[in-house]
Design a protein around this motif. Structure first.
Motif, PDB file in Angstrom:
ATOM      1  N   ALA A  81     -84.262 -72.682  40.637  1.00 58.19           N
ATOM      2  CA  ALA A  81     -84.364 -71.977  39.352  1.00 58.19           C
ATOM      3  C   ALA A  81     -85.647 -72.369  38.635  1.00 58.19           C
ATOM      4  O   ALA A  81     -86.347 -71.532  38.060  1.00 58.19           O
ATOM      5  CB  ALA A  81     -83.148 -72.294  38.486  1.00 58.19           C
ATOM      6  N   ILE A  82     -85.971 -73.666  38.676  1.00 57.65           N
ATOM      7  CA  ILE A  82     -87.201 -74.136  38.022  1.00 57.65           C
ATOM      8  C   ILE A  82     -88.430 -73.633  38.773  1.00 57.65           C
ATOM      9  O   ILE A  82     -89.454 -73.316  38.173  1.00 57.65           O
ATOM     10  CB  ILE A  82     -87.205 -75.682  37.947  1.00 57.65           C
ATOM     11  N   MET A  96     -89.509 -80.265  39.527  1.00 58.02           N
ATOM     12  CA  MET A  96     -90.293 -80.880  38.445  1.00 58.02           C
ATOM     13  C   MET A  96     -89.441 -81.605  37.411  1.00 58.02           C
ATOM     14  O   MET A  96     -89.971 -82.270  36.535  1.00 58.02           O
ATOM     15  CB  MET A  96     -91.126 -79.804  37.728  1.00 58.02           C
ATOM     16  N   ALA A 118     -93.031 -73.990  35.895  1.00 53.31           N
ATOM     17  CA  ALA A 118     -91.975 -74.987  36.095  1.00 53.31           C
ATOM     18  C   ALA A 118     -91.994 -76.068  35.019  1.00 53.31           C
ATOM     19  O   ALA A 118     -90.946 -76.458  34.493  1.00 53.31           O
ATOM     20  CB  ALA A 118     -92.132 -75.625  37.473  1.00 53.31           C
ATOM     21  N   ASP A 119     -93.179 -76.549  34.665  1.00 50.35           N
ATOM     22  CA  ASP A 119     -93.216 -77.673  33.722  1.00 50.35           C
ATOM     23  C   ASP A 119     -92.787 -77.267  32.316  1.00 50.35           C
ATOM     24  O   ASP A 119     -92.468 -78.121  31.497  1.00 50.35           O
ATOM     25  CB  ASP A 119     -94.608 -78.304  33.699  1.00 50.35           C
ATOM     26  N   ALA A 128     -89.061 -65.240  42.368  1.00 48.32           N
ATOM     27  CA  ALA A 128     -89.037 -66.694  42.584  1.00 48.32           C
ATOM     28  C   ALA A 128     -90.066 -67.404  41.714  1.00 48.32           C
ATOM     29  O   ALA A 128     -89.848 -68.515  41.251  1.00 48.32           O
ATOM     30  CB  ALA A 128     -89.284 -67.001  44.054  1.00 48.32           C
ATOM     31  N   LEU A 178     -78.852 -76.659  34.716  1.00 50.82           N
ATOM     32  CA  LEU A 178     -79.220 -75.270  35.005  1.00 50.82           C
ATOM     33  C   LEU A 178     -79.277 -74.441  33.719  1.00 50.82           C
ATOM     34  O   LEU A 178     -80.244 -73.712  33.484  1.00 50.82           O
ATOM     35  CB  LEU A 178     -78.231 -74.655  36.001  1.00 50.82           C
ATOM     36  N   VAL A 202     -80.899 -75.955  41.016  1.00 48.77           N
ATOM     37  CA  VAL A 202     -81.760 -76.134  39.846  1.00 48.77           C
ATOM     38  C   VAL A 202     -83.249 -76.163  40.225  1.00 48.77           C
ATOM     39  O   VAL A 202     -84.055 -75.463  39.602  1.00 48.77           O
ATOM     40  CB  VAL A 202     -81.345 -77.380  39.028  1.00 48.77           C
ATOM     41  N   VAL A 204     -82.305 -75.246  31.643  1.00 53.54           N
ATOM     42  CA  VAL A 204     -83.506 -74.619  32.197  1.00 53.54           C
ATOM     43  C   VAL A 204     -83.543 -73.124  31.825  1.00 53.54           C
ATOM     44  O   VAL A 204     -84.577 -72.601  31.380  1.00 53.54           O
ATOM     45  CB  VAL A 204     -83.549 -74.809  33.728  1.00 53.54           C
ATOM     46  N   VAL A 248     -90.093 -75.603  31.690  1.00 53.80           N
ATOM     47  CA  VAL A 248     -88.635 -75.558  31.615  1.00 53.80           C
ATOM     48  C   VAL A 248     -87.973 -76.830  32.137  1.00 53.80           C
ATOM     49  O   VAL A 248     -86.764 -76.994  32.024  1.00 53.80           O
ATOM     50  CB  VAL A 248     -88.066 -74.337  32.387  1.00 53.80           C
ATOM     51  N   PRO A 262     -73.280 -70.529  42.678  1.00 51.97           N
ATOM     52  CA  PRO A 262     -74.385 -70.019  41.872  1.00 51.97           C
ATOM     53  C   PRO A 262     -74.840 -68.654  42.388  1.00 51.97           C
ATOM     54  O   PRO A 262     -74.835 -68.416  43.594  1.00 51.97           O
ATOM     55  CB  PRO A 262     -75.482 -71.074  42.053  1.00 51.97           C
ATOM     56  N   ARG A 313     -85.184 -66.035  35.327  1.00 54.09           N
ATOM     57  CA  ARG A 313     -85.385 -66.943  36.471  1.00 54.09           C
ATOM     58  C   ARG A 313     -84.248 -66.763  37.455  1.00 54.09           C
ATOM     59  O   ARG A 313     -83.159 -66.305  37.073  1.00 54.09           O
ATOM     60  CB  ARG A 313     -85.354 -68.403  36.017  1.00 54.09           C
ATOM     61  N   PRO A 314     -84.447 -67.205  38.685  1.00 51.13           N
ATOM     62  CA  PRO A 314     -83.330 -67.213  39.636  1.00 51.13           C
ATOM     63  C   PRO A 314     -82.181 -68.062  39.100  1.00 51.13           C
ATOM     64  O   PRO A 314     -82.424 -69.080  38.440  1.00 51.13           O
ATOM     65  CB  PRO A 314     -83.925 -67.869  40.886  1.00 51.13           C
ATOM     66  N   PHE A 315     -80.954 -67.645  39.352  1.00 47.49           N
ATOM     67  CA  PHE A 315     -79.736 -68.362  38.959  1.00 47.49           C
ATOM     68  C   PHE A 315     -79.521 -68.418  37.449  1.00 47.49           C
ATOM     69  O   PHE A 315     -78.774 -69.254  36.967  1.00 47.49           O
ATOM     70  CB  PHE A 315     -79.700 -69.790  39.547  1.00 47.49           C
ATOM     71  N   CYS A 316     -80.216 -67.542  36.688  1.00 44.55           N
ATOM     72  CA  CYS A 316     -80.020 -67.522  35.239  1.00 44.55           C
ATOM     73  C   CYS A 316     -79.493 -66.149  34.819  1.00 44.55           C
ATOM     74  O   CYS A 316     -79.887 -65.130  35.380  1.00 44.55           O
ATOM     75  CB  CYS A 316     -81.338 -67.782  34.510  1.00 44.55           C
TER      76      CYS A 316
END
Lengths: 300, 556
Positions: free
Chosen positions: B316-317, B321, A230-231, A224, A133, B313, A136, A233, A217, A153-156
């Motif tokens: 979050a991503i 991926m 996505a690719d 979102a 996490l 995760v 990312v 991170v 978390p 980002r979410p959860f960051c």
């Protein structure tokens, strides 16, 4: 000559046959077959592929169209003139002698903190290990800064680590919150959250055991779908992914255009030219070949 | 087109191609294993091996031949691995990147390839020389696959033959399957893979200077030829560490399709062989129907879980991926993951350890099914037939009749073999996992909590079922792990084979029982549903507690 097959012992017969079978089949399937294929691979049209699809610039090999590479300077900083590849877990990045994926799971969210007494830049490091996490989150923040977009980002957390608490409750798993620790933020950091259910959130002390708390978390309010795709991170499977998504290429286009002093339209048309769609319209996903795109930029 | 519909068409196109393989490859395989003519090359081979191709074998002799051949293969490969640095033709050894293969790793690897598992506790690119990869490892890819098919055919002969107890000749089956089936298809597939970009050379590769001045070593090797049989023989051992994710092994979206097709084609064609040999094609349709239902359900579920992308995760991503390459995308990666574990392949084009909790449970669940949908080459068919025997027995108990299957009585002796067959793998998986936990050897995993437990459970499931894929976050190249997993692979392969051949011998010795009004028809939807039900219920009863501690705890 002694004919073993005439020996009465069936055990001997079987094993002697087995020895001969292994040898004969090794010659056929282990030598004749692969080298016959090697010979066929010398046919023009196959030969280039069989040797690794190598691209040359001015007669010198610079890479393979199938293998991604790093476009960073000696210090590991992104070279702004080039499109950047995906994160890679192969060695120090795109190392074919050490291909690997991260193998970290979907709930890999709690970092191992470094020992503040040790130097994180030394050979042995300080013993810290980032969970997936936080990796990312850190990548998203870095890409956001490089491309001038919001990398949250979410959860960051805003600092680019995983927004994760250990929450201690009265009865273990249930009841009133008694204590909350932001486990990925080592003291003296200021926790990303001031308080959780009325309890002040603490930063994490090195060496402290927080395992009695419930791992929680915190989603936060980042959208979102981040502008950082996505690719950009997530590390690839091979660690050698030659492609990036079209969205990630589009995100990088303005920065590349600026660094090279060319128009955004020019860069975008090169992206379109080097985008592989789905094979036959349904196999795989569209992607942009980074090395070929960068070579095309160099050739402008 | 969006990802979901592209993924659905991808699976549908595979189903269509496999339907063709069922019919035509199945008929071809039938002719190969039941024909009486020997080609000139084959007659030469029988002379070289020193066997009489006309001699029939009882189940005991057939089993001893299988075990003798596998034992010699094991010793040969072990010696080859230990001696690799002294042998010639080591282009990549000269650069000094190869590590020595130590005793426990050589044992583990030799067992792994001889048992058709291809569990890899090493990285191909830094450990194995080109010569060992081609003349050691990929030879076993051919012959271990041939052994599996031979054992399945011997079991079917047990159903098809009466009163004499004879199951054919192992050496003839081994030779014919290798020469007439595996070699020609592999050759065609290897050339197609090269056309798609897979490498095939015998060099140390090329060192290039990248655009920004870095250095990159583009590795070489006889990759395409090994890749073809790796998939066709449901072996799964990659030339490189990242297996079919490596662009030199699996360069594009269409080679990915081809690899999944190769994985499935022989296991799917074998029920046709079964139908032809017992002279009732409907029996083959029933078996493939069970396999098909389970496989399609599993592929669909894996896709749903991965495309949904649950978990901290992946959320979050923004997508699941992590551990997936762009050219395959999430959907085709998930389909590959299901394919490789529904069979005994174990090749991977994405990393199951980074899958969502439930998406990652699916490969494990597939293996726990005993790899029968459609399973490894040969192993899938004999596994499914054993379950069919158990189903007939359970059905017989319900109505209070002596059960029979294809005119053969399922008596005490037969059901003992079948039950022992079924008990072996769960015992190995659960005892192995418990031993790793009890002895503290599980502490080498990369993830903590339920996910760490999943890594251990996955490792033993994979080894005992001869799959070879991994939740890769666990360090398994230690003496304890190499030895324990080696034992699981060895016992998980050969004990079931002995049970299957014992069952076959006992069936072949019976005289046929004519079907009566009370005989359960084994070609109708009722039977298909019952077999599928038995598979799922047996697995659920055996493994649910273990799954609850790992992926279910993590995902729910």
């Amino acid at each position: 000559m002694l004919r073993f097959s005439e020996l009465r012992s069936s055990w001997m017969t079987q094993h002697w046959a087995a020895v001969r079978a292994v040898l004969v089949l090794t010659v056929i399937t282990g030598l004749v077959y692969p080298f016959a294929i090697l010979a066929i691979a010398q046919i023009p049209g196959l030969r280039g592929n069989a040797n690794g699809s190598i691209v040359e610039v001015n007669g010198k090999p610079v890479g393979s169209t199938l293998i991604g590479q790093l476009f960073t300077d000696a210090d590991g900083m992104a070279d702004p003139r080039y499109f950047q590849s995906r994160p890679s877990a192969a060695g120090d990045g795109y190392d074919l002698d050490a291909t690997a994926a991260s193998n970290l799971g979907p709930e890999s969210i709690e970092d191992t903190l470094g020992d503040p007494a040790l130097d994180p830049d030394s050979e042995e490091g300080d013993g810290s290990k980032q969970a997936l996490l936080s990796q990312v989150c850190a990548r998203s923040k870095a890409v956001g800064e490089l491309e001038g977009v919001d990398g949250s980002r979410p959860f960051c957390t805003a600092d680019g680590v995983g927004a994760v608490l250990r929450v201690f409750r009265e009865n273990g798993l249930t009841g009133k919150v008694t204590r909350a620790v932001s486990v990925n933020e080592r003291c003296p950091a200021t926790p990303f959250l001031a308080e959780y259910e009325g309890v002040k959130v603490e930063c994490a002390q090195f060496g402290e055991d927080y395992s009695a708390g419930v791992l929680t978390p915190i989603r936060g309010n980042a959208p979102a779908d981040s502008p950082v795709p996505a690719d950009a991170v997530a590390a690839s499977a091979s660690g050698l992914d030659p492609h990036i998504s079209v969205a990630y290429a589009k995100l990088q286009a303005p920065r590349v255009a600026k660094a090279r002093g060319i128009s955004l339209e020019q860069v975008n048309s090169l992206i379109a030219e080097h985008t592989n769609g789905r094979v036959l319209g349904f196999m795989g996903e569209p992607g942009v070949n980074v090395l070929q795109l960068n070579l095309a930029l160099d050739n402008l | 087109m969006n990802t979901t519909s592209a993924g659905v068409i991808f699976v549908l196109s595979l189903i269509v191609a496999l339907a063709v393989a069922y019919r035509y490859l199945g008929d071809y395989l039938y002719r190969v294993v039941s024909g009486s003519k020997h080609s000139a090359v084959e007659r030469g081979l029988y002379r070289a091996i020193g066997v009489n191709p006309a001699a029939e074998q009882t189940w005991g002799t057939y089993a001893r031949s299988v075990l003798a051949f596998s034992a010699v293969s094991l010793l040969f490969l072990y010696a080859f691995l230990r001696l690799q640095d002294f042998l010639f033709a080591n282009p990549n050894f000269e650069t000094g990147i190869n590590e020595r293969v130590f005793d426990h790793l050589a044992w583990n690897t030799a067992v792994s390839f001889v048992t058709n598992t291809n569990w890899q506790a090493y990285s191909g690119e830094s450990t194995m020389t080109h010569l060992v990869q081609a003349a050691g490892l990929s030879v076993q890819n051919f012959v271990s696959a041939a052994v599996g098919i031979a054992v399945a055919v011997a079991l079917v002969r047990g159903f098809a033959r009466s009163r004499n107890g004879q199951l054919g000749n192992f050496w003839v089956d081994l030779t014919r399957i290798t020469l007439r089936v595996l070699l020609p298809i592999s050759a065609v597939a290897a050339i197609l893979l090269i056309a798609g970009g897979a490498v095939q050379n015998f060099t140390d590769g090329t060192v290039v200077s990248t655009l920004t001045g870095g250095e990159q070593h583009l590795t070489g090797g006889l990759v395409a030829s090994q890749e073809a049989i790796k998939e066709l023989g449901t072996n799964g051992g990659g030339f490189y560490n990242v297996n079919s994710a490596h662009p030199f092994e699996n360069p594009s979206a269409w080679t990915n399709w081809l690899q999944i097709f190769l994985i499935f084609c022989i296991p799917v064609a074998l029920p046709r062989v079964f139908g032809r040999m017992v002279k009732d094609n409907r029996q083959g349709y029933a078996i493939i129907a069970v396999m098909g239902i389970l496989a399609i359900a599993s592929i669909a579920l894996t896709n749903v879980f991965e495309l949904h992308g649950a978990g901290t995760v992946p959320m979050a991503i923004g997508a699941a991926m992590e551990g997936k390459d762009i050219r395959f995308g999430v959907s085709d990666s998930a389909t590959f993951a299901a394919a490789t574990t529904l069979t005994s392949t174990g090749a991977v084009n994405s990393f199951h350890d980074s899958y969502t909790a439930l998406g990652g449970m699916m490969p494990m669940f597939n293996m726990m099914l005993g790899e029968v949908a459609p399973g490894g080459v040969g192993a899938g068919l004999y596994g499914m037939l054993v379950i069919a025997v158990i189903t007939v027995f359970v059905a017989g108990l319900m109505v209070g009749r002596t059960p029979e299957y294809l005119g053969k009585k399922i008596g005490a002796r037969e059901i003992k073999f079948a039950s022992l067959y079924f008990l072996i793998t769960p015992a190995l998986v659960l005892i192995g996992t418990a031993a790793a936990l009890a002895s503290g050897n599980w502490r080498t995993q990369a993830n903590v909590g339920p996910h760490g437990f999943s890594e251990v459970l996955y490792a033993f499931t994979s080894a005992s079922n001869n799959n070879g894929s991994a939740f890769g976050g666990i360090t398994v190249n230690t003496p304890w792990w190499d030895t324990a997993l080696g034992l699981c692979m060895l016992l998980g392969r050969f004990l079931p084979i002995i049970m299957v051949l014992g069952l076959a011998g006992s069936l072949a010795a019976q005289k046929p029982t004519p079907a009566s009004a009370g005989t359960l028809p084994t070609h109708q939807p009722l039977f298909v549903a019952m077999v599928a039900g038995v598979v799922v219920i047996l697995v659920a009863l055996t493994f649910l507690p273990a799954l609850a501690l790992g992926p279910l705890a993590e995902g729910l």
